[in-house]
Design a protein around this motif. Structure first.
Motif, PDB file in Angstrom:
ATOM      1  N   GLY A  23       0.802  -1.203   0.000  1.00  0.00           N
ATOM      2  CA  GLY A  23       0.000   0.000   0.000  1.00  0.00           C
ATOM      3  C   GLY A  23       0.840   1.259   0.000  1.00  0.00           C
ATOM      4  N   PRO A  24       0.205   2.426  -0.101  1.00  0.00           N
ATOM      5  CA  PRO A  24       0.936   3.696  -0.163  1.00  0.00           C
ATOM      6  C   PRO A  24       1.719   3.940   1.119  1.00  0.00           C
ATOM      7  CG  PRO A  24      -1.351   3.959  -0.839  1.00  0.00           C
ATOM      8  CD  PRO A  24      -1.240   2.606  -0.254  1.00  0.00           C
ATOM      9  N   PRO A  25       2.926   4.461   1.005  1.00  0.00           N
ATOM     10  CA  PRO A  25       3.727   4.791   2.192  1.00  0.00           C
ATOM     11  C   PRO A  25       3.066   5.911   2.998  1.00  0.00           C
ATOM     12  CG  PRO A  25       5.098   4.667   0.228  1.00  0.00           C
ATOM     13  CD  PRO A  25       3.686   4.643  -0.240  1.00  0.00           C
ATOM     14  N   PRO A  26       3.346   6.002   4.288  1.00  0.00           N
ATOM     15  CA  PRO A  26       2.696   7.021   5.118  1.00  0.00           C
ATOM     16  C   PRO A  26       3.094   8.440   4.773  1.00  0.00           C
ATOM     17  CG  PRO A  26       4.347   5.799   6.380  1.00  0.00           C
ATOM     18  CD  PRO A  26       4.192   5.089   5.085  1.00  0.00           C
ATOM     19  N   ASN A  27       4.270   8.646   4.147  1.00  0.00           N
ATOM     20  CA  ASN A  27       4.666  10.011   3.777  1.00  0.00           C
ATOM     21  C   ASN A  27       4.400  10.307   2.307  1.00  0.00           C
ATOM     22  OD1 ASN A  27       6.669   8.228   3.000  1.00  0.00           O
ATOM     23  ND2 ASN A  27       8.350   9.676   3.327  1.00  0.00           N
ATOM     24  N   LEU A  56       9.859  19.916   9.022  1.00  0.00           N
ATOM     25  CA  LEU A  56      10.694  21.029   9.470  1.00  0.00           C
ATOM     26  C   LEU A  56      11.692  20.581  10.540  1.00  0.00           C
ATOM     27  CD1 LEU A  56       8.056  23.915   9.675  1.00  0.00           C
ATOM     28  CD2 LEU A  56       9.773  23.505   7.901  1.00  0.00           C
ATOM     29  N   GLU A  57      11.370  19.545  11.287  1.00  0.00           N
ATOM     30  CA  GLU A  57      12.277  19.066  12.328  1.00  0.00           C
ATOM     31  C   GLU A  57      13.383  18.197  11.754  1.00  0.00           C
ATOM     32  OE1 GLU A  57      12.230  19.978  15.405  1.00  0.00           O
ATOM     33  OE2 GLU A  57      10.397  21.172  15.260  1.00  0.00           O
ATOM     34  N   THR A  58      13.030  17.323  10.806  1.00  0.00           N
ATOM     35  CA  THR A  58      14.020  16.389  10.265  1.00  0.00           C
ATOM     36  C   THR A  58      14.872  16.985   9.169  1.00  0.00           C
ATOM     37  OG1 THR A  58      12.391  15.532   8.683  1.00  0.00           O
ATOM     38  CG2 THR A  58      12.503  14.459  10.833  1.00  0.00           C
ATOM     39  N   GLY A  59      14.381  18.027   8.500  1.00  0.00           N
ATOM     40  CA  GLY A  59      15.161  18.652   7.437  1.00  0.00           C
ATOM     41  C   GLY A  59      15.146  17.902   6.129  1.00  0.00           C
ATOM     42  N   GLY A  60      14.167  17.050   5.880  1.00  0.00           N
ATOM     43  CA  GLY A  60      14.101  16.325   4.634  1.00  0.00           C
ATOM     44  C   GLY A  60      13.558  17.178   3.503  1.00  0.00           C
ATOM     45  N   ASN A  61      13.556  16.582   2.294  1.00  0.00           N
ATOM     46  CA  ASN A  61      13.048  17.252   1.106  1.00  0.00           C
ATOM     47  C   ASN A  61      11.547  17.029   0.970  1.00  0.00           C
ATOM     48  OD1 ASN A  61      15.531  18.217   0.344  1.00  0.00           O
ATOM     49  ND2 ASN A  61      15.977  16.516  -1.056  1.00  0.00           N
ATOM     50  N   SER A 120      15.160  25.511  -1.265  1.00  0.00           N
ATOM     51  CA  SER A 120      16.087  24.505  -1.776  1.00  0.00           C
ATOM     52  C   SER A 120      15.658  23.093  -1.408  1.00  0.00           C
ATOM     53  CB  SER A 120      17.491  24.780  -1.231  1.00  0.00           C
ATOM     54  OG  SER A 120      17.473  24.747   0.205  1.00  0.00           O
ATOM     55  N   ARG A 121      14.792  22.963  -0.406  1.00  0.00           N
ATOM     56  CA  ARG A 121      14.325  21.644   0.006  1.00  0.00           C
ATOM     57  C   ARG A 121      12.957  21.305  -0.588  1.00  0.00           C
ATOM     58  NH1 ARG A 121      14.562  22.210   6.266  1.00  0.00           N
ATOM     59  NH2 ARG A 121      13.094  20.471   6.063  1.00  0.00           N
ATOM     60  N   VAL A 122      12.422  22.170  -1.419  1.00  0.00           N
ATOM     61  CA  VAL A 122      11.155  21.913  -2.113  1.00  0.00           C
ATOM     62  C   VAL A 122      11.468  21.628  -3.574  1.00  0.00           C
ATOM     63  CG1 VAL A 122       8.889  22.796  -2.732  1.00  0.00           C
ATOM     64  CG2 VAL A 122       9.890  23.404  -0.525  1.00  0.00           C
ATOM     65  N   HIS A 123      11.243  20.419  -4.021  1.00  0.00           N
ATOM     66  CA  HIS A 123      11.525  20.024  -5.405  1.00  0.00           C
ATOM     67  C   HIS A 123      10.212  19.908  -6.168  1.00  0.00           C
ATOM     68  CE1 HIS A 123      15.864  19.000  -4.991  1.00  0.00           C
ATOM     69  NE2 HIS A 123      15.516  18.921  -3.711  1.00  0.00           N
ATOM     70  N   LEU A 124      10.093  20.715  -7.217  1.00  0.00           N
ATOM     71  CA  LEU A 124       8.912  20.674  -8.079  1.00  0.00           C
ATOM     72  C   LEU A 124       9.224  19.791  -9.267  1.00  0.00           C
ATOM     73  CD1 LEU A 124       6.069  21.648  -8.777  1.00  0.00           C
ATOM     74  CD2 LEU A 124       7.084  23.645  -9.865  1.00  0.00           C
ATOM     75  N   VAL A 125       8.577  18.627  -9.326  1.00  0.00           N
ATOM     76  CA  VAL A 125       8.830  17.635 -10.373  1.00  0.00           C
ATOM     77  C   VAL A 125       7.600  17.581 -11.267  1.00  0.00           C
ATOM     78  CG1 VAL A 125       9.436  15.252 -10.872  1.00  0.00           C
ATOM     79  CG2 VAL A 125      10.276  16.338  -8.782  1.00  0.00           C
ATOM     80  N   CYS A 177      13.891  11.969  -0.233  1.00  0.00           N
ATOM     81  CA  CYS A 177      12.496  12.381  -0.045  1.00  0.00           C
ATOM     82  C   CYS A 177      12.091  12.243   1.407  1.00  0.00           C
ATOM     83  CB  CYS A 177      11.575  11.533  -0.932  1.00  0.00           C
ATOM     84  SG  CYS A 177       9.827  11.929  -0.764  1.00  0.00           S
ATOM     85  N   GLY A 178      11.631  13.372   1.981  1.00  0.00           N
ATOM     86  CA  GLY A 178      11.035  13.339   3.314  1.00  0.00           C
ATOM     87  C   GLY A 178       9.531  13.199   3.241  1.00  0.00           C
ATOM     88  N   VAL A 179       8.915  13.820   2.232  1.00  0.00           N
ATOM     89  CA  VAL A 179       7.483  13.695   2.002  1.00  0.00           C
ATOM     90  C   VAL A 179       7.215  13.922   0.529  1.00  0.00           C
ATOM     91  CG1 VAL A 179       7.092  16.125   2.565  1.00  0.00           C
ATOM     92  CG2 VAL A 179       5.175  14.530   2.675  1.00  0.00           C
ATOM     93  N   LEU A 180       6.332  13.138  -0.033  1.00  0.00           N
ATOM     94  CA  LEU A 180       5.967  13.248  -1.446  1.00  0.00           C
ATOM     95  C   LEU A 180       4.524  13.733  -1.541  1.00  0.00           C
ATOM     96  CD1 LEU A 180       6.280  12.817  -4.494  1.00  0.00           C
ATOM     97  CD2 LEU A 180       5.700  10.404  -4.133  1.00  0.00           C
TER      98      LEU A 180
END
Length: 1279
Positions: free
Chosen positions: A833-837, A859-864, A889-894, A961-964
Motif C-alpha cells: 500500500g501507499p507509504p505514510p509520507n 521542518l524538524e528532520t530537514g528532509g526534502n 532549496s528543500r522543495v523540489h517541483l517535479v 524524499c522526506g514527504v511526497l
C-alpha cells in the motif's frame, strides 16, 4: 376547476388557490363601498402579509374572480389579538371557539355578479384545506349595513347582554364540508366500496397482501374491526383496524422509545370516555397526559413480557378523492373500538404520498442501520382532544418545565432564559424575551422561548428573506428569534398550531431559527425539536458584495449589514406560511461523493421551501465536508472560493442530510444497495454518483535508469515561460471537482493492496466478461485505462483514442501486448500500500493533516518535500510549503510530461506562467521537467519513502524524499470503477449518462460531474460535464430529480432531446489560489470543449493550417512584475468571456465573478475607454462606487426585467412594434431606412418609446429596493 354562475346567468370556470402578492393589484381594484362598510379601509399588501390564509378564485385566464383573507384574530380595534378568546367567551356564546378551530374573515371581494357563488366556493375550499377548522367568524367594529352576500352565508353569533356594539357573525363547517358519519362495515358495503378500492389498487397491492376487501368485511371479531364513512348515505371511505400487532418486528425496525415501545406500563381498566365531538374538550380524565418515555425525559420501554400492548394498527385504508380531507373523521370511531389501546399505527409504502390522514399522524424514525420497506406513522388518543392551550408562562410553570426538559440538550440554557423572562422579561443584553407554554388538560406538554430579532437588516441582506415577505410591511419589533422549543412527541403533530399561536401571542409576524455548526457554543445552548425545522422554510444565503470601504466613505452600507458574524443557517416562518403544509417525500435519495456537484445537488433539495425530504443521505469517506480553510493549509487550488455564503449553505444542507462515512465498493442494482468498504449497506430508491476525479496514487514504472527515457516525453523542449500541465488541469479542459470538497474514492493509506493492481485471471469470478470494460494495468498515475471494447452505442466511434478516455500511460505503447505479462516501463504495484509520507490531497482534511506533518516532522528532520505531477495544485502546494517555512532549496517541483492531448498553460495566461517561474527561481525552488516516476525506495521498517528516482530526457533524477506530495494524473477512483463495472453500467472511459436526465443504464442510478461523459449518440465526444461549472451541473441534476419527485411539478412530456443535442450551460469555469511569490490568482473562462488528442507524428499532414485567430478584444492593465496584472477578454459581441487576475493583494473574488458575461457597456464603456486613451487600472476601476450595482446579487433580475420589457412593450401607442422586433427588422434590412444609419434610427425610436420609460423605472426601483446595500446611488430621502 369549478363553475360559478352569476346573478345574470353567466358562467365562469374558476380554481381556488393560495393568493400571491402579484394578485394585490387586481384585489385592490375589486374593493368597493360594500367591502369598506364591513372591513374598513384595507391595505391589500399589508393584509396579505399578515393573513394566515388567503384564498383567490382564479379564472381560466388567471384573472382574480374572488378573494378572501383569514386571520387567527378579529379585525383590529375590538380586542388585542392575544386576548380574543376570553373576550369572545365573555361577550358571546362562544364556548367552543378556540384558536385551534377558528379563523376570522378580514376581507372578501369578488367580481360583480359572482359574489354569492364566490364566497361559498371560498368557504368550501378553506374548510377542505384546514381539517381542524370548524368555525369562520366575522367580527367587525364597523356597524354599517352588511353586504347581503355575507348575510346569506353567515349566521348571527349569540351575544350576552353586555356585548359591545359590533358585527358578530359565524359560519360552520357542516354547512360546506360536514363531518362524515362513521359506522361499522357490513358485507353489503362491498360493491359500493369496490370502485374506490379499484381506483387505488396499484397503491394498495403492497398493503393488502393476502387480504381482500370481502375477507375483511366478513371476518370481523373484537380484535379485527372495519369502519365505513358515509356522505349522503353513500359509502366514501373504508378502514380496517386490528389489535393484532407484531410489536417485536416494529421494535426491531423503528425507534419506539419515545412511546414506551407501544406497551402500556400500567393498564387502566377504566379509561376515560372519549368525547363524541373532538372539537369540544373532554371531561376530566383523572390523570395527566401520558409521556411515553425515552430520551426526551421519558422512561424507556420495559420488558414486553410484563406489559400489555397499547396499540392497534390500520390494516387497510381507502378514501374517495373528493372526501379525503375528512380522513381524520375515522379516528374517534376506531379508538372507541379499542378503549384499552391509546396508540394507532399505520405502515405505508415508502414511496406513497403523505395524504390528509397521515398529516395528522407522526412519522416514527427507523432505527439507525435499519432499512424497513415501509414507513411507520403513529397517532395517540390524546391527539383527538382539542384542549391544546398556548399561553404566556408564569412562575408556577417552572417546576413542570424542569420535568419537561430534564435530560435534553440545552436544558440548562433553556431554564436560564425562562428565569430571565420571569424576573425581568429581558435577557442579559437587554433584549426582550417571551416564554410560552403549551397545556393539555392542565398539564404542561411544551415550552417555547423567543427573543426579539435585532439583526433584521443583517438577515435581510445575507439571506433570501424577501422571497417570502415584504420587509416594508413588517415593523422591526415584529421579528422574533426562536431560542428554544420543547414539545412532547405525542403532540408534535400540533407544532404548526403551536407556532401560529406563538406568533399571535407574542405579537410577531416573522420568526427565525438559527442553526450553527454542531460544536459551536451557540448551537449547544439551543434546543429545538426536529419538528420545528419541518414547519419552517429554509432561507438561501445570498452572495455578498465585497465593498471597497476606503473609496466609499460615508456611502458605505450600515454596520448592521457589514458586521462579521459566524456562519449559520436560518429557517423562517411568517404568519402567511403557518397554514401552508409541506409535501413530505420519503423517497430514499443517496448521494455518493461530497464533490461540488453533489453538494450543489443537495443544496437545491435542502433549500426547496415546499418540500420536506425525510431520507437524504450522503456517502463520503471523510463525512460531511468542511468548506473553511484552516490557517495556512492552502495546499489546493479551488473552483469555488470559500465564503460565508457557501458556509451557510453547507450548514443548511447538513441539517437535513444524513452522513455515512465510508467508501462505495460495490453496487447491487437488483436489491438497490450501496455496499460500503466497512461491510455496511445503504439502501436507495434513487442513487446519485458524483465522486468526481481524484489524483491517483503514483505507481513506479520500474523502467531501467541507465539511460534516457524518451518514450513518454514530447519531442520539443519546454521553454521557461511554458509551464505545462496534464490535460486535465488546463482551465479550458476538464477540471476536477473542488479539491476542498471530499472526493469519494481517494485512495487512503492501506486501501491499495498488492493484488489490487493486477489484471484478473481468466475464470476469476471478478474477471470481466466479453464486452465488459476491463481493468487494465495501472499507468504511472494510477488511472485505469479505458477498455479496448467499451459498451457504446456507436460501433464506429473511436475507442482508445477517444478524448473522453484519457490514457495516462505511453501513448505510443502498442496495444497487442499480452495483458498478463508485465512489461518494462509499466507502472508496478506498490507493495503493502501507499507509504505514510506519500500524500494525495483531495479535501481540506487532507490539507490539515499535511500541514501537521510538515510542521511536526518535515521542518524538524530537514528532509526534502517533493511535489510531483501537474496542474495548478502543484504551485499552490509549493507556495504553502514556502509559507510554512520550508526552505526553497528543500522543495523540489517535479513536473510530469503532458498527456497525449496538447495542453496549453495551466494558468490560462502565459504571463502568469512567466511570473510564477520567476518566483520559483527567486525562492530557490528546483524545477525538474518531463519526469516519470520510475522507482520509489522505502524504509523496510516503517515503509516510509526515503528516495525517488525519475526517468527524464537526460540522466535519471534521484531525489532524497522526506514527504511526497502527489498531484499526478486524475482519474476515476478504482473502487468507484469496480462498483460501476460490477453493476454492468456502461463505462466508456467515463461513466456514460444521458445528457438531460443524467441517467445511466439503470433508471434508478444517475451520475454527474467530471466522472461522466455523454453517450456517443450525441456525437459530442469533446464535450462532457468536466467542461462546465460543477455547481451548475449539480443544480441541473437537482432540477431533473425534482421534475420526477415533486408532485407539484408537471412531469415533462416527450423526449427532452429529440435532436440528440446536449444541454447548454452558461456559468463560467473558475480557478483560484495562492501561487509562489505571494500572488493571489484568479482565472475565469467560458465553458470550452476538451482538447483533441494529438495524432502520432507519422499521421500529421505535411502542411498544417495555422490555428484560427482569437476573436474579440482584450483589455490589459498592470504587469505581473508589479503584482497588479488584470486581463479581460471580450468576445465578438463585446461580452466578457474570460478574465485573469494576478495580484499581491487579496482579490474580491465574488465581485470579479460577476463581470463574466457582462457587456462592456455595462462596465462603464470599458472598451471605449481603453481605445480612447490610457486604460485605467482595472483594480481601481472596479472599486469605484458605480460598479457596486453590477456586483449585487439581484442585478441579473434587473437585466431579466428589462429584457422582458424590451420584448413586450410597444414603441408608442400608435406603433405596437416592440424594440426587439424593431431590431430584428433592422437586421433584416428594413426598407424605410433608405440607406440611413440603423444605430441612429434605433436610438431615436427608443428615446420616444414606452420601453425607455419602463427601463428607467425598473432601474430606479432596483436601486430603491436595495438601498440598504447600495446607499451611494441616491439620496437617503424618498424619490
Amino acid at each position: 376547476m369549478r363553475t360559478l354562475r352569476s346573478e345574470r346567468g353567466e358562467e365562469q370556470a374558476v380554481a381556488a388557490r393560495r393568493t400571491e402578492s402579484a394578485d394585490a393589484r387586481e384585489i385592490d381594484a375589486l374593493l368597493g363601498p360594500p367591502a369598506g362598510s364591513v372591513f374598513g379601509r384595507v391595505n391589500v399588501i399589508h393584509l396579505l402579509e399578515r393573513a394566515n390564509l388567503a384564498v383567490t378564485l382564479a379564472g381560466e385566464g388567471g384573472e382574480v374572480v374572488g378573494h378572501a383573507s383569514f386571520l387567527d384574530h378579529p379585525i383590529g380595534g375590538l380586542v388585542d389579538p392575544a386576548h380574543w378568546e376570553p373576550y369572545m367567551q365573555r361577550h358571546f356564546q362562544a364556548g367552543t371557539l378556540t384558536p385551534l378551530n377558528t379563523l376570522f374573515l378580514h376581507l372578501f371581494v369578488a367580481q360583480p355578479g359572482f359574489a354569492p357563488d364566490s364566497v361559498r366556493e371560498i368557504l368550501r375550499a378553506v374548510f377542505h384545506a384546514v381539517p381542524e377548522l370548524h368555525f369562520i367568524c366575522l367580527l367587525s367594529p364597523h356597524l354599517h349595513p352588511l353586504d347581503p352576500v355575507l348575510e346569506e352565508v353567515f349566521e348571527p353569533l349569540q351575544t350576552h347582554q353586555d356585548a359591545p356594539p359590533c358585527v358578530a357573525l359565524i359560519s360552520y363547517r357542516h354547512q360546506y364540508c360536514p363531518r362524515l358519519h362513521v359506522r361499522q362495515g357490513r358485507e353489503e358495503d362491498h360493491d359500493e366500496l369496490l370502485h374506490i378500492v379499484s381506483e387505488q389498487s396499484t397503491e394498495l397491492e403492497e398493503i393488502l397482501g393476502g387480504y381482500s376487501l370481502a375477507t375483511l368485511l366478513e371476518e370481523q371479531d373484537p380484535q379485527h374491526q372495519t369502519a365505513v364513512c358515509e356522505s349522503g348515505g353513500a359509502a366514501v371511505g373504508f378502514m380496517s383496524v386490528s389489535a393484532d400487532v407484531e410489536l417485536e418486528v416494529l421494535d426491531q425496525s423503528f425507534d419506539l422509545s419515545a412511546f414506551g415501545g407501544l406497551y402500556r406500563p400500567s393498564p387502566d381498566p377504566h379509561p376515560a370516555p372519549l368525547p363524541d365531538n373532538p372539537t369540544e374538550p373532554a371531561a376530566d380524565q383523572g390523570g395527566g397526559v401520558e409521556d411515553g418515555g425515552g430520551e426526551d425525559g421519558q422512561q424507556g420501554a420495559p420488558e414486553a413480557s410484563s406489559l400489555q400492548p397499547n396499540v392497534f394498527c390500520v390494516q387497510m385504508f381507502v378514501m374517495d378523492k373528493e372526501h379525503e380531507t375528512r380522513s381524520l373523521d375515522f379516528l374517534p370511531y376506531v379508538f372507541k373500538l379499542f378503549p384499552d389501546r391509546d396508540l394507532c399505527v399505520i405502515a405505508v409504502p415508502r414511496l406513497a404520498p403523505e395524504g390528509p390522514l397521515l398529516q395528522g399522524f407522526q412519522r416514527v424514525p427507523p432505527r439507525p442501520g435499519c432499512t424497513p420497506h415501509q414507513e411507520l406513522y403513529l397517532f395517540h388518543r390524546t391527539g383527538l382532544l382539542r384542549s391544546f392551550l398556548v399561553r404566556r408562562a408564569v412562575g408556577a410553570d417552572r417546576a413542570a418545565v424542569c420535568d419537561l426538559v430534564a435530560g435534553v440538550t440545552g436544558h440548562r440554557s433553556l431554564l436560564d432564559d425562562l428565569d430571565m423572562f420571569l424576573q425581568a422579561r429581558r435577557d442579559p443584553e437587554g433584549v426582550p424575551l417571551e416564554a410560552l407554554v403549551a397545556q393539555v388538560e392542565g398539564q404542561v406538554v411544551g415550552v417555547v422561548i423567543l427573543r426579539d430579532e435585532e439583526d433584521v437588516e443583517f438577515l435581510r441582506a445575507h439571506y433570501g428573506v424577501e422571497s417570502f415577505v415584504y420587509f416594508s410591511q413588517h415593523a422591526a419589533r415584529e421579528h422574533g428569534r426562536l431560542r428554544h422549543l420543547r414539545l412532547l412527541p405525542l403532540f408534535q403533530h400540533l407544532t404548526p398550531h403551536l407556532l401560529r399561536d406563538v406568533l399571535r401571542l407574542a405579537h410577531k409576524t416573522c420568526l427565525y431559527l438559527r442553526t450553527y455548526p454542531p460544536l459551536h457554543p451557540a448551537q449547544q445552548m439551543l434546543r429545538a425539536e426536529g419538528c420545528v425545522h419541518d414547519c419552517m422554510v429554509p432561507l438561501a444565503p445570498r452572495r455578498q458584495v465585497v465593498y471597497p470601504l476606503g473609496e466609499l466613505g460615508h456611502n458605505a452600507p450600515s454596520w448592521r449589514i457589514m458586521q462579521q458574524q459566524e456562519a449559520f443557517a436560518v429557517r423562517f416562518l411568517s404568519r402567511k406560511l403557518t397554514l401552508e403544509p409541506k409535501v413530505v417525500l420519503n423517497t430514499r435519495v443517496v448521494v455518493v461523493g461530497a464533490s461540488l456537484t453533489a453538494l450543489a445537488f443537495l443544496e437545491v433539495l435542502a433549500l426547496c421551501p415546499h418540500l420536506r425530504f425525510t431520507s437524504l443521505t450522503l456517502v463520503s469517506p471523510h463525512g460531511f465536508p468542511d468548506n473553511r480553510i484552516h490557517g495556512d493549509a492552502h495546499f489546493l487550488s479551488t473552483s469555488c472560493p470559500p465564503s460565508r455564503c457557501s458556509d451557510s449553505a453547507l450548514l443548511a444542507v447538513r441539517s437535513v442530510v444524513a452522513v455515512v462515512t465510508g467508501r462505495m465498493v460495490a453496487l447491487q442494482r437488483a436489491e438497490k444497495w450501496v455496499v460500503l468498504s466497512g461491510g455496511g449497506r445503504v439502501p436507495y430508491d434513487h442513487l446519485i454518483i458524483a465522486t468526481g476525479l481524484q489524483h491517483q496514487v503514483p505507481c513506479p514504472t520500474g523502467a531501467p535508469l541507465g539511460g534516457p527515457q524518451t518514450d513518454d516525453l514530447q519531442t520539443d523542449d519546454l521553454q521557461t515561460d511554458d509551464l505545462q500541465s496534464p490535460q486535465t488541469e488546463d482551465p479550458q479542459s476538464p477540471q476536477t471537482e473542488d479539491p476542498q470538497s471530499p472526493q469519494t474514492g481517494d485512495l487512503q493509506p492501506g486501501d491499495l493492496q498488492p493484488g489490487d493492481l493486477k489484471t484478473p485471471e481468466p475464470g476469476d469470478p471478478e474477471s470481466p466478461q466479453t464486452g465488459d470494460p476491463q481493468i487494465p494495468k495501472t499507468p504511472q498515475n494510477g488511472n485505469p485505462q479505458s477498455p479496448k471494447t467499451p459498451q457504446t452505442e456507436d460501433p464506429q466511434s473511436p475507442q482508445d483514442g477517444d478524448p473522453q478516455t484519457p490514457q495516462s500511460g505511453d501513448p505510443q505503447t502498442p496495444q497487442t501486448r499480452d495483458p498478463q505479462t508485465p512489461q518494462t516501463g509499466d507502472p508496478q504495484p506498490l507493495p503493502g500500500g501507499p507509504p505514510p509520507n506519500l500524500l494525495t490531497l483531495t479535501d481540506q482534511r487532507d490539507c490539515d493533516a499535511a500541514r501537521d506533518l510538515v510542521c511536526l516532522e518535515l521542518l524538524e528532520t530537514g528532509g526534502n518535500a517533493v511535489v510531483y505531477g501537474g496542474g495548478l495544485d502543484l504551485y499552490t502546494c509549493v507556495e504553502t510549503l514556502l509559507a510554512l517555512g520550508v526552505p526553497g532549496s528543500r522543495v523540489h517541483l517535479v513536473l510530469a510530461p503532458p498527456g497525449p492531448a496538447p495542453a496549453p498553460c495551466c494558468f490560462g495566461d502565459p504571463e502568469v506562467g512567466r511570473a510564477v517561474d520567476g518566483a520559483l527561481r527567486g525562492a530557490g525552488v528546483p524545477v525538474h521537467r518531463d519526469c516519470v516516476l520510475a522507482r520509489m525506495d522505502t524504509d523496510g521498517g516503517s515503509g516510509r519513502i526515503t528516495s525517488l528516482s525519475f526517468s527524464t530526457r537526460g540522466a535519471p533524477l534521484h531525489l532524497p524524499c522526506g514527504v511526497l506530495f502527489n498531484f499526478s494524473g486524475e482519474g476515476v477512483d478504482r473502487d468507484v470503477f469496480r462498483s460501476v463495472h460490477g453493476a454492468s453500467l456502461v463505462f466508456d472511459g467515463r461513466l456514460v449518462v444521458d445528457a438531460h436526465n443524467f441517467l445511466t443504464a439503470d433508471p434508478a442510478v444517475r451520475a454527474a460531474g467530471p466522472l461522466t461523459k455523454f453517450s456517443r449518440r450525441y456525437r459530442a465526444e469533446r464535450w462532457a460535464h468536466a467542461c462546465y461549472s460543477s455547481r451548475e451541473v449539480g443544480r441541473a441534476l437537482a432540477a431533473a430529480m425534482l421534475a420526477l419527485l415533486d408532485p407539484t411539478v408537471e412531469p415533462p412530456t416527450g423526449r427532452p432531446d429529440p435532436d440528440h443535442l446536449i444541454p447548454e450551460y452558461s456559468l463560467p469555469r473558475v480557478r483560484a489560489g495562492r501561487l509562489p511569490g505571494g500572488f493571489h490568482y484568479l482565472h475565469v473562462s467560458k465553458p470550452s470543449p476538451l482538447p483533441p488528442v494529438q495524432p502520432p507524428p507519422s499521421a500529421l499532414p505535411l502542411f498544417q493550417p495555422p490555428p484560427p485567430p482569437q476573436q474579440g478584444a482584450a483589455v490589459v492593465t498592470g504587469s505581473v512584475d508589479e503584482g497588479n496584472y488584470f486581463r479581460i477578454h471580450l468576445d465578438r459581441h463585446q461580452k466578457v468571456d474570460a478574465l485573469t487576475c494576478l495580484s499581491l493583494e487579496p482579490l474580491p473574488l465574488s465581485n470579479y465573478l460577476c463581470l463574466y458575461g457582462r457587456h462592456q457597456l455595462l462596465l462603464n464603456q470599458l472598451l471605449a475607454r481603453s481605445q480612447d486613451g490610457p486604460t485605467p487600472d482595472l483594480y481601481r476601476f472596479f472599486r469605484e462606487p458605480w460598479s457596486l450595482a453590477l456586483f449585487h446579487d439581484r442585478f441579473p433580475d434587473l437585466e431579466q426585467e428589462i429584457q422582458q420589457g424590451l420584448e413586450s412593450l410597444p414603441l408608442t401607442d400608435e406603433d405596437p412594434t416592440t424594440v426587439t422586433e424593431l431590431i430584428r427588422q433592422l437586421a433584416a434590412g428594413r426598407p424605410d431606412l433608405r440607406g440611413g444609419d440603423p444605430a441612429l434610427f434605433l436610438r431615436e425610436r427608443f428615446a420616444r418609446s414606452h420601453a425607455r420609460a419602463a427601463l428607467r423605472t425598473s432601474a430606479l426601483n432596483y436601486l430603491s429596493f436595495n438601498r440598504s446595500q447600495l446607499p451611494g446611488y441616491m439620496p437617503r430621502g424618498p424619490l
